[in-house]
Design an enzyme around this catalytic site. Structure first.
Site, PDB file in Angstrom:
ATOM      1  N   GLY A   1      46.992  47.777  51.514  1.00 35.67           N
ATOM      2  CA  GLY A   1      46.276  47.677  53.181  1.00 35.67           C
ATOM      3  C   GLY A   1      45.288  46.581  52.064  1.00 35.67           C
ATOM      4  O   GLY A   1      44.507  46.071  51.431  1.00 35.67           O
ATOM      5  N   ASP A   2      42.914  46.315  53.311  1.00 34.98           N
ATOM      6  CA  ASP A   2      42.577  45.863  52.938  1.00 34.98           C
ATOM      7  C   ASP A   2      41.176  46.296  52.628  1.00 34.98           C
ATOM      8  O   ASP A   2      41.003  47.283  53.972  1.00 34.98           O
ATOM      9  CB  ASP A   2      42.614  44.903  54.508  1.00 34.98           C
ATOM     10  CG  ASP A   2      41.468  44.068  53.996  1.00 34.98           C
ATOM     11  OD1 ASP A   2      40.509  43.743  52.906  1.00 34.98           O
ATOM     12  OD2 ASP A   2      40.985  43.327  55.686  1.00 34.98           O
ATOM     13  N   PHE A   3      40.775  46.606  51.601  1.00 35.91           N
ATOM     14  CA  PHE A   3      39.906  47.664  51.200  1.00 35.91           C
ATOM     15  C   PHE A   3      38.430  46.806  51.194  1.00 35.91           C
ATOM     16  O   PHE A   3      37.932  47.350  51.370  1.00 35.91           O
ATOM     17  CB  PHE A   3      40.228  47.225  49.371  1.00 35.91           C
ATOM     18  CG  PHE A   3      39.619  45.754  49.163  1.00 35.91           C
ATOM     19  CD1 PHE A   3      38.924  45.037  49.144  1.00 35.91           C
ATOM     20  CD2 PHE A   3      39.964  45.859  46.979  1.00 35.91           C
ATOM     21  CE1 PHE A   3      38.873  43.336  48.743  1.00 35.91           C
ATOM     22  CE2 PHE A   3      40.615  44.003  47.197  1.00 35.91           C
ATOM     23  CZ  PHE A   3      39.611  43.095  47.058  1.00 35.91           C
TER      24      PHE A   3
ATOM     25  N   ASP B   1      46.869  48.448  46.174  1.00 37.71           N
ATOM     26  CA  ASP B   1      45.916  46.988  46.078  1.00 37.71           C
ATOM     27  C   ASP B   1      47.197  46.017  47.985  1.00 37.71           C
ATOM     28  O   ASP B   1      47.875  47.085  48.337  1.00 37.71           O
ATOM     29  CB  ASP B   1      47.039  46.133  45.330  1.00 37.71           C
ATOM     30  CG  ASP B   1      45.841  45.196  45.087  1.00 37.71           C
ATOM     31  OD1 ASP B   1      46.169  44.242  44.954  1.00 37.71           O
ATOM     32  OD2 ASP B   1      45.550  44.991  44.260  1.00 37.71           O
TER      33      ASP B   1
ATOM     34  N   HIS C   1      32.835  41.782  40.838  1.00 34.06           N
ATOM     35  CA  HIS C   1      32.225  40.180  40.775  1.00 34.06           C
ATOM     36  C   HIS C   1      33.199  39.535  41.216  1.00 34.06           C
ATOM     37  O   HIS C   1      32.570  38.013  41.099  1.00 34.06           O
ATOM     38  CB  HIS C   1      32.600  40.093  38.629  1.00 34.06           C
ATOM     39  CG  HIS C   1      33.947  39.630  38.839  1.00 34.06           C
ATOM     40  ND1 HIS C   1      34.235  39.378  37.128  1.00 34.06           N
ATOM     41  CD2 HIS C   1      35.023  40.167  39.237  1.00 34.06           C
ATOM     42  CE1 HIS C   1      36.180  39.485  36.799  1.00 34.06           C
ATOM     43  NE2 HIS C   1      35.718  39.432  37.516  1.00 34.06           N
TER      44      HIS C   1
END
Length: 337
Positions: A226-228, A202, A246
């Protein structure tokens, strides 16, 4: 004596004013009223003295909640905890207190008031109201971010163990919880499966408050930031995406799923999309309510099973099965296509 049914006009009026139930629920959550009822019923005057509020006004807020089974007023004027109200206690198992504060906080209720504009335009008005998208606003306003983080952790507590129990995880290997927040789900998965190791992935600001550092999990977990949208830790056996998809529109979901697909380099690697799966028909379902919340603030949506399959196929993932859990969420399992 049975009360006669209300006329359509009265029913519509009640629907129109339903937001007052939410307002009353938020008020008693912020005032920790349920905590003061843990040892037994108390009158509005006693509760007012304990919470520093006006007894008459507090009784009126409690009275409207009692009409829906949240608290109960007896013939002496004392208010009782009910099974519905008990999770409002801050120390209750799987307490919902922080979740209620989050769900009734300004970043959710204010855009809901302009739902007509969202329906006209096809996208949320959140940016116009707050000057940034939802998650950007949380980064800019630390107080709002803290409410979200604690609220999501509280909302998840009642879901995590049923989800961990519903899936047959491998006896050994690595599980990556993508966008896993404070790690509540990963904690329960590792507790139930002592041969597994876990990675909580996250943003760094969220990971600082993780809940994995407990004796029974020593040496079995690590965190990664990091950046998912671009990359997730590679080579794991199972990837978890709980209440992630969602939040986003279809294009953004495919970006997240493609990042996961690229990381699924281990033979037999699986992805678990854990979200509500919308049922057909007109029956009430929590996902149908949550779907409107996602529409008003995040440009996200709840999805039915075909919609999940469409997203997975677009990311070169093959859906294999959908498992119900004892929570409102289901597990949509996928493998590399």
């Amino acid at each position: 004596m049975t009360n006669p049914p209300h006329s359509p006009a009265v029913q519509l009026t009640e629907h129109a004013l339903a937001y007052l139930h939410s307002a009353a629920l938020r008020a008693v959550a912020l005032l920790d009223v349920a905590d003061h009822l843990a040892d037994g019923p108390r009158t509005a005057e006693e509760l007012a003295a304990a919470t520093g509020t006006d007894a008459g006004h507090l009784r009126r807020a409690l009275r409207i909640l009692a009409t829906r089974g949240v608290f109960r007023e007896d013939e002496t004027g004392a208010f009782h905890l009910t099974p519905t109200a008990d999770p409002l206690r801050s120390d209750a198992p799987s307490s919902m207190r922080d979740a209620i504060v989050m769900l009734t906080d300004e970043p959710f209720w204010r855009p809901a008031g302009q739902l007509a504009d969202t329906v006209r335009s096809g996208h949320t008005v959140f940016d116009d109201l707050f000057g940034a998208p939802y998650f950007g606003h949380l980064e800019r306003v630390p107080e709002a971010g803290a409410v979200f983080d604690t609220g999501m952790a509280g909302l998840a507590e009642s879901e995590n163990d049923p989800i961990a129990a519903a899936y047959d995880f491998p006896a050994s290997g690595t599980v990556v919880d993508v966008g896993g927040g404070r790690g509540g789900l990963l904690r329960q998965v590792l507790r139930r499966n002592p041969g597994l190791r876990g990675v909580l992935y996250d943003q760094e600001s969220v990971l600082r408050h993780h809940t994995l550092d407990i004796p029974e999990l020593t040496g079995r977990w690590q965190t990664g930031s990091g950046d998912f949208f671009t990359a997730v830790p590679p080579g794991a056996d199972v990837y978890l995406l709980k209440r992630i998809l969602h939040d986003w529109n279809d294009d953004d979901c495919v970006r997240i799923l493609r990042a996961c697909r690229a990381a699924m380099t281990r033979p037999g690697s699986r992805l678990l999309a854990i979200d509500a799966v919308l049922p057909p028909g007109n029956d009430a379902h929590p996902a149908k309510t949550m779907d409107v919340l996602m529409m008003t603030s995040l440009n996200g949506r709840e999805r039915d099973e075909p919609a999940f399959h469409h997203l997975l196929a677009a990311a070169d993932l093959k859906p294999s099965r959908t498992l119900a859990t004892e929570s409102t969420l289901s597990i949509v399992e996928a493998v590399a296509g």
